[in-house]
Design an enzyme around this catalytic site. Structure first.
Site, PDB file in Angstrom:
ATOM      1  N   LYS A  35     -31.377 -67.202   7.159  1.00 17.13           N
ATOM      2  CA  LYS A  35     -30.391 -65.950   7.107  1.00 17.13           C
ATOM      3  C   LYS A  35     -30.667 -65.289   5.909  1.00 17.13           C
ATOM      4  CE  LYS A  35     -26.588 -68.807   5.152  1.00 17.13           C
ATOM      5  NZ  LYS A  35     -25.272 -69.594   5.482  1.00 17.13           N
ATOM      6  N   ARG A 131     -12.183 -70.957   7.018  1.00 15.08           N
ATOM      7  CA  ARG A 131     -12.845 -69.543   7.136  1.00 15.08           C
ATOM      8  C   ARG A 131     -12.955 -69.329   8.492  1.00 15.08           C
ATOM      9  NH1 ARG A 131     -18.526 -69.575   3.778  1.00 15.08           N
ATOM     10  NH2 ARG A 131     -19.057 -70.802   5.609  1.00 15.08           N
ATOM     11  N   TYR A 266     -26.954 -50.020 -23.229  1.00 16.12           N
ATOM     12  CA  TYR A 266     -25.682 -49.610 -23.117  1.00 16.12           C
ATOM     13  C   TYR A 266     -24.630 -50.476 -23.676  1.00 16.12           C
ATOM     14  CZ  TYR A 266     -27.527 -46.652 -19.092  1.00 16.12           C
ATOM     15  OH  TYR A 266     -28.034 -45.702 -18.375  1.00 16.12           O
ATOM     16  N   MET A 314     -30.202 -50.354 -14.985  1.00 16.65           N
ATOM     17  CA  MET A 314     -30.434 -50.306 -13.343  1.00 16.65           C
ATOM     18  C   MET A 314     -32.110 -50.593 -13.206  1.00 16.65           C
ATOM     19  SD  MET A 314     -29.874 -47.180 -10.327  1.00 16.65           S
ATOM     20  CE  MET A 314     -28.316 -47.038 -10.722  1.00 16.65           C
TER      21      MET A 314
END
Ligand code: PLP
Length: 370
Positions: A35, A131, A266, A314
């Site tokens: 998956k 779940r 940052y 980023m």
């Protein structure tokens, strides 16, 4: 013309890890869980190389199975979340997709919807994860009713999912035992009458809970060479036998001297305690390098360890190479792989290896080697 930021995928490692699962469980069949794009490794390619070895594959959702069929994969594919709507049943039946039945609603849909080919069903028993899954009463009823449907294949698989197998410390304690005893009580009650098969173990179960190894196991993370255990990969001896299947690399694109007391990046969360050399690397959180990685997280460059200095951006990270020799613009940097274990980077970012490898983004080319 390209930025050299790549995920190298070692297909031989995936094969070797799959063979380890088989060796640990000689009496089980192991379904390869691919998956989430084979945990970020590229599901079509991973399925192609595993196809001759495995009895079946598992994915989370039907879209993943459709794309594998379109890529030419023919082995059965189990859909771990089952179906969304009745219209999918005919496709599943005719394309050899096996369905996990995870709710009463799903089992009712199947009982109501006749198909032109036989459906292979795995029934999920909620033994404490809470779940997905049916409770014991719902299951007893569903098993009897599904057994009456001519479009349901005999030998349904009863399964459950362990909540606490990933902590080797508590595996042998009450939680796992309570799940196993609920599971086997129901399984033993119905297995003769309905010819049921059993499936419990994920990677942690395979590696650490021998009682959980049944007719079918469902290894995922171990195929990719990472530990299923929480933040403690070095503490379980079997994890040293796993081979990491992904090497995530990038390149030094700039080097500068940063004077004492100046900060980098940052938020100015890293400050030079002395005159420092900072290398900028062409990878950021948009590529899947975790933004939560702390100052000091290691990267591997020219055979040496350099440490993350400043917040992950980023498209870039910055590392302190003051203690390293001979590093220049254009050098390759390993972010994780054989030298820096992905589990180490994960723990430095307060997460788990699963999160890192599934998070490597589309922007990063996968480069496959045998
Ligand atoms: C993802 C998944 C697995 C594989 O788990 P790993 O911890 O990666 O081995 C097995 N079973 C189910 C139901 C899953 O959703």
């Amino acid at each position: 013309m390209s930025r050299k930021t790549n995920a190298f995928i070692h297909l031989d490692a995936i094969i070797s890890n799959y063979q380890l699962a088989n060796k640990l469980c000689p009496d089980s069949k192991n379904i390869a869980v691919i998956k989430a794009n084979a945990y970020g490794h590229g599901s079509a390619k991973v399925a192609q190389i595993l196809e001759p070895l495995v009895p079946a594959f598992a994915v989370a959702i039907i879209e993943e199975a459709v794309s594998l069929r379109n890529a030419g994969i023919t082995k059965p594919i189990l859909i771990l979340q089952g179906l969304n709507e009745a219209s999918e049943l005919e496709y599943a039946a005719t394309h050899n997709l096996w369905l996990m039945v995870v709710s009463k609603q799903q089992s009712e849909l199947i009982i109501e919807t006749q198909c032109s080919a036989k459906l292979n069903l795995w029934l999920k028993f909620d033994t404490g994860m809470h779940r997905l899954g049916l409770n014991g009463d719902e299951l007893s009823q569903a098993i009897a009713e599904l057994n009456q449907c001519s479009w349901v294949q005999q030998k349904m698989v009863l399964c459950t999912h362990l909540a606490c197998a990933s902590d080797p410390q508590i595996t042998q304690t009450s939680f796992t035992h309570s799940q196993l005893s609920q599971f086997f009580d129901l399984f033993n009650k119905f297995k003769e009458q309905y010819q049921l098969l059993a499936s419990v173990a994920n990677s942690a179960g395979i590696m650490n809970v021998p009682e959980a190894r049944c007719d079918w196991n469902r290894p995922g993370i171990m195929l990719y060479g990472l530990t299923p255990f929480d933040g403690i990969h070095e503490r379980h001896e079997l994890t040293t036998k796993l081979k990491p299947a992904m090497t995530f690399t990038s390149t030094v694109i700039a080097i500068r001297t940063v004077p004492i007391n100046e900060s980098v990046g940052y938020g100015a969360i890293w400050t030079a305690k002395e005159t420092s050399t900072i290398a900028t690397i062409a990878v950021g959180y948009a590529d899947g390098y975790p933004r939560a990685a702390k100052n000091g997280t290691p990267v591997f460059v020219q055979g040496q360890i350099a440490k993350l200095a400043g917040r992950v951006s980023m498209d870039m990270i910055t590392v302190d190479i003051s203690e390293c020799d001979g590093i220049k613009v254009g050098d390759e940097v390993e972010l994780w792989g054989k030298n820096i274990h992905a589990d180490v980077v994960a723990s430095s970012a307060n997460t788990i290896g699963y999160d890192l490898i599934t998070g490597v983004s589309q922007r990063v080319p996968r480069i496959f080697s045998d």
